[in-house]
Motif scaffolding. Structure first.
Motif, PDB file in Angstrom:
ATOM      1  N   GLU A 195      12.185  12.643  -8.411  1.00  0.00           N
ATOM      2  CA  GLU A 195      11.376  12.816  -9.627  1.00  0.00           C
ATOM      3  C   GLU A 195      10.544  14.100  -9.556  1.00  0.00           C
ATOM      4  OE1 GLU A 195      10.410   8.093 -10.560  1.00  0.00           O
ATOM      5  OE2 GLU A 195       8.758   9.484 -10.096  1.00  0.00           O
ATOM      6  N   LEU A 196       9.880  14.289  -8.396  1.00  0.00           N
ATOM      7  CA  LEU A 196       9.012  15.466  -8.250  1.00  0.00           C
ATOM      8  C   LEU A 196       9.806  16.765  -8.301  1.00  0.00           C
ATOM      9  CD1 LEU A 196       6.552  14.203  -5.472  1.00  0.00           C
ATOM     10  CD2 LEU A 196       5.998  14.687  -7.875  1.00  0.00           C
ATOM     11  N   LEU A 197      11.000  16.772  -7.667  1.00  0.00           N
ATOM     12  CA  LEU A 197      11.809  18.000  -7.674  1.00  0.00           C
ATOM     13  C   LEU A 197      12.301  18.321  -9.085  1.00  0.00           C
ATOM     14  CD1 LEU A 197      13.798  17.652  -4.328  1.00  0.00           C
ATOM     15  CD2 LEU A 197      11.869  19.178  -4.832  1.00  0.00           C
ATOM     16  N   ALA A 198      12.683  17.275  -9.823  1.00  0.00           N
ATOM     17  CA  ALA A 198      13.149  17.507 -11.194  1.00  0.00           C
ATOM     18  C   ALA A 198      12.014  18.069 -12.048  1.00  0.00           C
ATOM     19  CB  ALA A 198      13.673  16.207 -11.803  1.00  0.00           C
ATOM     20  N   ALA A 199      10.791  17.526 -11.833  1.00  0.00           N
ATOM     21  CA  ALA A 199       9.653  18.027 -12.607  1.00  0.00           C
ATOM     22  C   ALA A 199       9.360  19.486 -12.243  1.00  0.00           C
ATOM     23  CB  ALA A 199       8.417  17.162 -12.339  1.00  0.00           C
ATOM     24  N   ALA A 211      12.334  -0.364   2.156  1.00  0.00           N
ATOM     25  CA  ALA A 211      11.749  -0.305   0.809  1.00  0.00           C
ATOM     26  C   ALA A 211      10.984   1.003   0.627  1.00  0.00           C
ATOM     27  CB  ALA A 211      10.828  -1.500   0.585  1.00  0.00           C
ATOM     28  N   ILE A 212      10.215   1.367   1.691  1.00  0.00           N
ATOM     29  CA  ILE A 212       9.422   2.603   1.592  1.00  0.00           C
ATOM     30  C   ILE A 212      10.348   3.821   1.521  1.00  0.00           C
ATOM     31  CG2 ILE A 212       7.710   4.051   2.749  1.00  0.00           C
ATOM     32  CD1 ILE A 212       6.646   1.390   4.045  1.00  0.00           C
ATOM     33  N   GLU A 213      11.412   3.828   2.357  1.00  0.00           N
ATOM     34  CA  GLU A 213      12.363   4.941   2.324  1.00  0.00           C
ATOM     35  C   GLU A 213      12.988   5.094   0.941  1.00  0.00           C
ATOM     36  OE1 GLU A 213      15.000   4.025   5.536  1.00  0.00           O
ATOM     37  OE2 GLU A 213      13.934   5.334   6.947  1.00  0.00           O
ATOM     38  N   GLY A 214      13.373   3.950   0.357  1.00  0.00           N
ATOM     39  CA  GLY A 214      13.993   4.000  -0.976  1.00  0.00           C
ATOM     40  C   GLY A 214      13.034   4.588  -2.005  1.00  0.00           C
ATOM     41  N   ALA A 215      11.764   4.110  -1.937  1.00  0.00           N
ATOM     42  CA  ALA A 215      10.770   4.582  -2.904  1.00  0.00           C
ATOM     43  C   ALA A 215      10.508   6.077  -2.724  1.00  0.00           C
ATOM     44  CB  ALA A 215       9.477   3.792  -2.742  1.00  0.00           C
ATOM     45  N   LEU A 216      10.456   6.501  -1.438  1.00  0.00           N
ATOM     46  CA  LEU A 216      10.247   7.930  -1.166  1.00  0.00           C
ATOM     47  C   LEU A 216      11.345   8.774  -1.805  1.00  0.00           C
ATOM     48  CD1 LEU A 216       9.229   7.800   2.612  1.00  0.00           C
ATOM     49  CD2 LEU A 216       7.876   8.899   0.801  1.00  0.00           C
ATOM     50  N   GLU A 217      12.578   8.315  -1.671  1.00  0.00           N
ATOM     51  CA  GLU A 217      13.713   9.081  -2.193  1.00  0.00           C
ATOM     52  C   GLU A 217      13.626   9.210  -3.716  1.00  0.00           C
ATOM     53  OE1 GLU A 217      18.436   8.541  -1.906  1.00  0.00           O
ATOM     54  OE2 GLU A 217      17.306   7.921  -0.119  1.00  0.00           O
ATOM     55  N   VAL A 218      13.309   8.082  -4.365  1.00  0.00           N
ATOM     56  CA  VAL A 218      13.194   8.093  -5.822  1.00  0.00           C
ATOM     57  C   VAL A 218      12.093   9.065  -6.265  1.00  0.00           C
ATOM     58  CG1 VAL A 218      12.501   6.716  -7.833  1.00  0.00           C
ATOM     59  CG2 VAL A 218      14.092   5.773  -6.137  1.00  0.00           C
ATOM     60  N   THR A 226       0.832  -1.202   0.000  1.00  0.00           N
ATOM     61  CA  THR A 226       0.000   0.000   0.000  1.00  0.00           C
ATOM     62  C   THR A 226       0.866   1.251   0.000  1.00  0.00           C
ATOM     63  OG1 THR A 226      -1.498  -1.252   1.401  1.00  0.00           O
ATOM     64  CG2 THR A 226      -1.955   1.103   1.159  1.00  0.00           C
ATOM     65  N   ALA A 227       1.904   1.223   0.862  1.00  0.00           N
ATOM     66  CA  ALA A 227       2.786   2.392   0.972  1.00  0.00           C
ATOM     67  C   ALA A 227       3.442   2.680  -0.371  1.00  0.00           C
ATOM     68  CB  ALA A 227       3.847   2.157   2.047  1.00  0.00           C
ATOM     69  N   LEU A 228       3.963   1.655  -1.036  1.00  0.00           N
ATOM     70  CA  LEU A 228       4.660   1.878  -2.301  1.00  0.00           C
ATOM     71  C   LEU A 228       3.702   2.419  -3.359  1.00  0.00           C
ATOM     72  CD1 LEU A 228       7.143  -1.156  -2.464  1.00  0.00           C
ATOM     73  CD2 LEU A 228       7.538   1.173  -1.669  1.00  0.00           C
ATOM     74  N   ASP A 229       2.471   1.919  -3.369  1.00  0.00           N
ATOM     75  CA  ASP A 229       1.483   2.458  -4.307  1.00  0.00           C
ATOM     76  C   ASP A 229       1.251   3.947  -4.059  1.00  0.00           C
ATOM     77  OD1 ASP A 229       1.140   0.106  -5.585  1.00  0.00           O
ATOM     78  OD2 ASP A 229      -0.750  -0.459  -4.560  1.00  0.00           O
ATOM     79  N   GLU A 230       1.092   4.283  -2.762  1.00  0.00           N
ATOM     80  CA  GLU A 230       0.797   5.684  -2.442  1.00  0.00           C
ATOM     81  C   GLU A 230       1.973   6.604  -2.747  1.00  0.00           C
ATOM     82  OE1 GLU A 230      -1.056   6.445   1.351  1.00  0.00           O
ATOM     83  OE2 GLU A 230      -2.431   4.735   1.097  1.00  0.00           O
ATOM     84  N   VAL A 231       3.194   6.084  -2.523  1.00  0.00           N
ATOM     85  CA  VAL A 231       4.385   6.883  -2.846  1.00  0.00           C
ATOM     86  C   VAL A 231       4.398   7.183  -4.338  1.00  0.00           C
ATOM     87  CG1 VAL A 231       6.899   6.787  -3.092  1.00  0.00           C
ATOM     88  CG2 VAL A 231       5.827   6.121  -0.929  1.00  0.00           C
ATOM     89  N   ARG A 232       4.155   6.142  -5.111  1.00  0.00           N
ATOM     90  CA  ARG A 232       4.212   6.351  -6.567  1.00  0.00           C
ATOM     91  C   ARG A 232       3.093   7.272  -7.057  1.00  0.00           C
ATOM     92  NH1 ARG A 232       6.884   1.180  -6.862  1.00  0.00           N
ATOM     93  NH2 ARG A 232       4.943   0.061  -6.439  1.00  0.00           N
ATOM     94  N   ALA A 233       1.957   7.293  -6.313  1.00  0.00           N
ATOM     95  CA  ALA A 233       0.820   8.107  -6.740  1.00  0.00           C
ATOM     96  C   ALA A 233       0.932   9.570  -6.295  1.00  0.00           C
ATOM     97  CB  ALA A 233      -0.480   7.508  -6.207  1.00  0.00           C
ATOM     98  N   ALA A 234       1.886   9.857  -5.357  1.00  0.00           N
ATOM     99  CA  ALA A 234       1.969  11.236  -4.826  1.00  0.00           C
ATOM    100  C   ALA A 234       2.263  12.214  -5.952  1.00  0.00           C
ATOM    101  CB  ALA A 234       3.055  11.315  -3.744  1.00  0.00           C
ATOM    102  N   VAL A 285       5.274  17.288  -3.709  1.00  0.00           N
ATOM    103  CA  VAL A 285       6.104  17.057  -2.527  1.00  0.00           C
ATOM    104  C   VAL A 285       5.262  17.031  -1.250  1.00  0.00           C
ATOM    105  CG1 VAL A 285       7.968  18.030  -1.116  1.00  0.00           C
ATOM    106  CG2 VAL A 285       8.192  17.946  -3.604  1.00  0.00           C
ATOM    107  N   ALA A 286       4.217  17.860  -1.185  1.00  0.00           N
ATOM    108  CA  ALA A 286       3.368  17.897   0.010  1.00  0.00           C
ATOM    109  C   ALA A 286       2.654  16.559   0.197  1.00  0.00           C
ATOM    110  CB  ALA A 286       2.352  19.031  -0.108  1.00  0.00           C
ATOM    111  N   ALA A 287       2.129  15.996  -0.916  1.00  0.00           N
ATOM    112  CA  ALA A 287       1.451  14.698  -0.840  1.00  0.00           C
ATOM    113  C   ALA A 287       2.439  13.625  -0.408  1.00  0.00           C
ATOM    114  CB  ALA A 287       0.840  14.344  -2.199  1.00  0.00           C
ATOM    115  N   LEU A 288       3.664  13.719  -0.914  1.00  0.00           N
ATOM    116  CA  LEU A 288       4.693  12.729  -0.569  1.00  0.00           C
ATOM    117  C   LEU A 288       5.030  12.800   0.920  1.00  0.00           C
ATOM    118  CD1 LEU A 288       6.365  10.640  -2.160  1.00  0.00           C
ATOM    119  CD2 LEU A 288       8.220  12.314  -2.192  1.00  0.00           C
TER     120      LEU A 288
END
Ligand code: PHE
Length: 325
Positions: A70-74, A59-66, A3-11, A14-17
């Motif tokens: 991505e969001l900052l670059a965008a 795993a969640i920390e890694g996904a958050l970082e990725v 669930t966490a990984l899905d939500e990270v990818r859907a953020a 940055v605020a949502a993340l």
């Protein structure tokens, strides 16, 4: 973890993340809740559950970082869209009232007004260099090396033999060198003189030069142009008069006075361009004639706004400048 990984990818930003991060990894987050229950578990289960929770956390920390990078670059890529400023908008009312809004310098404002009048009469506006050579500032204007008129213009000489222009007249010469008549042009710009400073003398001030070279140009044309300008700038009731005067680069030469507070005020120098000056500019004086005039701009600004000390104009003092917001 899934669930966490899905939500990270859907953020989506940055605020949502950040919200996802605290929901899963925060002090009261879901992973922390699992870790807190470990003590109550059967001893055999503690190891596997603890490991699983820590793996999920990593795993969640890694996904958050990725996702975060991505969001900052965008956001960076969209900077021109998201951060653009409309510099043509007026400042907010509060900024104006506090005097912190930007404003047009009173000299710039007058220069623009004068340029508008000249443009409407078919003149073009020209620029010239502030660092001039002897030839353009003096020689070509009929002021040879030993001429006493040089002493009237306290010149800032540079070590390489050049100088800071003492008037805008060199722009006449530059225009004649590069153009064919008819030439109708003005130059409103900065000039420099090595003056003792006081309430009416600055070492950096501004002039408006104007000139018109064509066939059969006369003093009458000159008076018409100057009167039209002064009617627009000072007012329809202003009266002008010419007095004979001497400038090496005009013949005949005049000074023009205007009525001001019930008296005559000396305003500008003018005259018919001297034949030697036309020649120095590559124009045949048998075929063409011209008029030229030069006037101080700072003095007009002082009259326009009731400024009592010329040194305020170039001081950069915000207490002075904010009066013009
Ligand atoms: N250049 C002269 C000055 O600085 C003014 C002037 C310009 C006079 C053109 C006549 C013609 O005093």
């Amino acid at each position: 973890q899934a669930t966490a990984l899905d939500e990270v990818r859907a953020a989506a930003d940055v605020a949502a993340l950040d919200a996802v991060q605290s929901a899963f990894l925060g002090k009261k987050g879901q992973v922390q809740q699992v870790l807190r229950t470990i003590g109550k578990l059967d001893p055999k289960e503690r190891g596997p559950v603890g490991r699983a929770a820590n793996e999920a956390k990593q795993a969640i920390e890694g996904a958050l970082e990725v996702r975060r990078s991505e969001l900052l670059a965008a956001a960076d890529a969209n900077l021109a869209e998201s951060e653009w400023v409309d510099a043509t908008l007026p400042p907010p009312a509060g900024a104006r009232a506090s005097g912190r809004g930007g404003s047009i310098h009173p000299i710039t404002a007058l220069v623009r007004d004068m340029e508008d009048v000249f443009l409407s009469m078919g003149f073009e506006t020209l620029d010239g260099p502030w660092v001039e050579d002897d030839h353009h500032n003096f020689g070509a204007l009929n002021i040879p090396a030993d001429h006493p008129a040089r002493d009237m213009q306290d010149t800032y000489w540079l070590t390489d033999g050049n100088l800071l222009r003492t008037h805008t007249s060199p722009v006449q010469v530059r225009a004649m060198e590069t153009r064919e008549p008819p030439i109708r042009a003005v130059c409103l710009g900065r000039i420099f003189r090595n003056e003792e400073l006081d309430a009416t003398h600055e070492n950096t001030f501004h002039q408006c030069e104007g000139f018109f070279v064509d066939r059969d140009v006369s003093v009458g044309h000159m008076i018409y142009v100057l009167e039209s300008l002064l009617h627009e700038i000072i007012g329809p009731d202003v009266k002008v008069r010419l007095r004979p005067s001497y400038f090496p680069f005009v013949e005949p030469g005049f000074e023009m006075d205007v009525t001001f507070r019930g008296d005559w005020m000396e305003l500008l120098g003018c005259g018919m361009v001297h034949p030697s000056v036309l020649e120095a500019g590559g124009i045949d004086p048998n075929e063409y004639s011209g008029f030229a005039f030069g006037m101080g701009i700072d003095r007009l600004v002082m009259v326009r706004h009731g400024v009592e000390d010329i040194r305020h104009l170039m001081s950069g003092d915000l207490r002075f400048l904010s009066q013009f917001t």
